[in-house]
Design an enzyme around this catalytic site. Structure first.
Site, PDB file in Angstrom:
ATOM      1  N   SER A  23     -27.236 -14.720 -20.660  1.00  0.00           N
ATOM      2  CA  SER A  23     -26.363 -13.800 -19.919  1.00  0.00           C
ATOM      3  C   SER A  23     -24.894 -14.064 -20.233  1.00  0.00           C
ATOM      4  CB  SER A  23     -26.596 -13.956 -18.419  1.00  0.00           C
ATOM      5  OG  SER A  23     -25.633 -13.218 -17.686  1.00  0.00           O
ATOM      6  N   SER A  25     -22.578 -12.940 -18.177  1.00  0.00           N
ATOM      7  CA  SER A  25     -21.865 -12.850 -16.899  1.00  0.00           C
ATOM      8  C   SER A  25     -21.002 -14.075 -16.599  1.00  0.00           C
ATOM      9  CB  SER A  25     -22.857 -12.603 -15.762  1.00  0.00           C
ATOM     10  OG  SER A  25     -23.436 -11.317 -15.879  1.00  0.00           O
ATOM     11  N   THR A  76     -30.249  -9.523 -11.971  1.00  0.00           N
ATOM     12  CA  THR A  76     -30.601  -8.765 -13.168  1.00  0.00           C
ATOM     13  C   THR A  76     -32.114  -8.613 -13.249  1.00  0.00           C
ATOM     14  OG1 THR A  76     -30.215  -8.612 -15.560  1.00  0.00           O
ATOM     15  CG2 THR A  76     -30.597 -10.815 -14.668  1.00  0.00           C
ATOM     16  N   LYS A  80     -34.139  -6.340  -9.386  1.00  0.00           N
ATOM     17  CA  LYS A  80     -33.195  -5.487  -8.657  1.00  0.00           C
ATOM     18  C   LYS A  80     -33.837  -4.778  -7.471  1.00  0.00           C
ATOM     19  CE  LYS A  80     -30.018  -4.822 -12.516  1.00  0.00           C
ATOM     20  NZ  LYS A  80     -29.279  -3.844 -13.352  1.00  0.00           N
ATOM     21  N   ASN A 101     -27.875  -4.968  -7.559  1.00  0.00           N
ATOM     22  CA  ASN A 101     -27.543  -5.958  -8.584  1.00  0.00           C
ATOM     23  C   ASN A 101     -26.521  -6.965  -8.077  1.00  0.00           C
ATOM     24  OD1 ASN A 101     -25.170  -4.411  -8.596  1.00  0.00           O
ATOM     25  ND2 ASN A 101     -24.880  -4.665 -10.795  1.00  0.00           N
ATOM     26  N   ASP A 116     -23.899  -1.000 -10.818  1.00  0.00           N
ATOM     27  CA  ASP A 116     -24.207  -0.531 -12.172  1.00  0.00           C
ATOM     28  C   ASP A 116     -23.633   0.855 -12.449  1.00  0.00           C
ATOM     29  OD1 ASP A 116     -25.556  -2.783 -13.069  1.00  0.00           O
ATOM     30  OD2 ASP A 116     -27.516  -2.068 -12.398  1.00  0.00           O
ATOM     31  N   GLY A 141     -35.237   7.289 -18.756  1.00  0.00           N
ATOM     32  CA  GLY A 141     -35.774   6.180 -17.979  1.00  0.00           C
ATOM     33  C   GLY A 141     -35.709   6.471 -16.497  1.00  0.00           C
ATOM     34  N   ALA A 142     -36.613   5.850 -15.733  1.00  0.00           N
ATOM     35  CA  ALA A 142     -36.627   6.063 -14.286  1.00  0.00           C
ATOM     36  C   ALA A 142     -36.897   4.766 -13.541  1.00  0.00           C
ATOM     37  CB  ALA A 142     -37.671   7.119 -13.919  1.00  0.00           C
ATOM     38  N   GLY A 144     -35.315   0.632 -12.541  1.00  0.00           N
ATOM     39  CA  GLY A 144     -34.189   0.133 -11.758  1.00  0.00           C
ATOM     40  C   GLY A 144     -32.843   0.446 -12.362  1.00  0.00           C
TER      41      GLY A 144
END
Length: 294
Positions: A23, A25, A76, A80, A101, A116, A141-142, A144
């Site tokens: 990550s 972050s 992440t 979520k 998130n 997000d 996409g559907a 998170g």
């Protein structure tokens, strides 16, 4: 003695997920702390697939070694949806997404947010310089990732937004939950299958994990109008296949690095009440990643 006192005054945060070893972050939030003067320490919190709640709860209750208390965490994949269940209170955007998130460990109860969508909108409109208002938009996409960005995208007022997914029923469920918001902003919101989602969009956003698995782009090139913006939420090597596909079909490809930095800035504001500057951090991070790839 002063260094030890300074360390003890730093509130602790982390990114929780599986995996989190790579990550970016911690780098981003360290730069935010340096730029704003906020006293924080930010690390990684690996969570077993069956132990997210226990791991985050233990982190929240811990005192740290020579540091201050834990104040919150980013969440992440793949947690979520689970993060929502841990919170006593949800922000409106987390409640609509039913995914979070960002967690803040308040004394009166944990607070959950989803930053997000705000990060994606800011990256598209500010860093990419593309207007969302009045645009036609395909969100692929559907899961998170899509759930977290759909509401903020609708709030910008695109003309039409189509949510395409391998399972159209899952896309329809998400569309139904956002129908009132779409109507409020005058947006035509539809669900579709991947092989029947229309063509000629101004903006195409890939919110699937296909890039992580090295899979091909899950839609055909007809979804791109000439000069369209094609954005993959992934970044680094994972996004390269999508970016090559976009360029080969006359679109402007963009990875998810700007979204990553901007959603982090929104989380930082949720925690600290301070909004950090992002352009320099994005430029630094891109240089680091591109340098690592050479």
């Amino acid at each position: 003695m002063k260094d030890r006192a300074d360390a003890a005054a730093r509130d602790r945060y982390a990114v929780a997920g599986h995996p989190v070893e790579h990550s970016r972050s911690p780098f981003i939030h360290a730069r935010f702390a340096a730029l704003t003067g906020e006293p924080i320490d930010y690390g990684r919190l690996p969570c077993p697939l069956d132990g997210f709640a226990a791991t985050v709860s233990a982190f929240a209750a811990s005192t740290g070694t020579g540091l201050g208390p834990a104040r919150g965490c980013n969440v992440t994949v793949p947690f979520k949806f689970e993060a929502v269940a841990l919170a006593a209170q949800l922000t409106p955007r987390a409640a609509l997404a039913q995914a979070a998130n960002t967690l803040r460990f308040d004394a009166e109860g944990w607070q959950a947010d989803n930053t997000d969508g705000a990060g994606l909108v800011r990256d598209i409109t500010v860093h990419a310089g593309v207007a969302l208002q009045g645009a036609t938009l395909l969100l692929v996409g559907a899961g998170g990732a899509a759930a977290g960005v759909l509401g903020p995208l609708l709030e910008t007022g695109p003309q039409r937004l189509v949510l395409a997914n391998r399972s159209p029923d899952r896309a329809r469920t998400l569309v139904e939950r956002h129908a009132a918001l779409a109507a409020l902003h005058g947006v035509t919101l539809e669900a579709a299958a991947l092989d029947d989602c229309g063509d000629g969009y101004d903006i195409v956003v890939n919110a699937t994990a296909a890039s992580l698995a090295g899979a091909t782009v899950p839609v055909t090139a007809r979804v791109l109008r000439p000069g369209a913006l094609a954005l993959d939420m992934m970044y680094g090597p994972a996004a390269q296949g999508f970016l090559r596909w976009a360029a080969a079909h006359g679109a402007h490809g963009r990875d998810g690095l700007g979204m990553l930095v901007e959603q982090a800035a929104e989380s930082f504001w949720f925690w600290r009440g301070v909004r950090p500057p992002t352009p320099a951090v994005l430029a630094e991070l891109r240089a680091v990643i591109e340098g690592a790839d050479t």
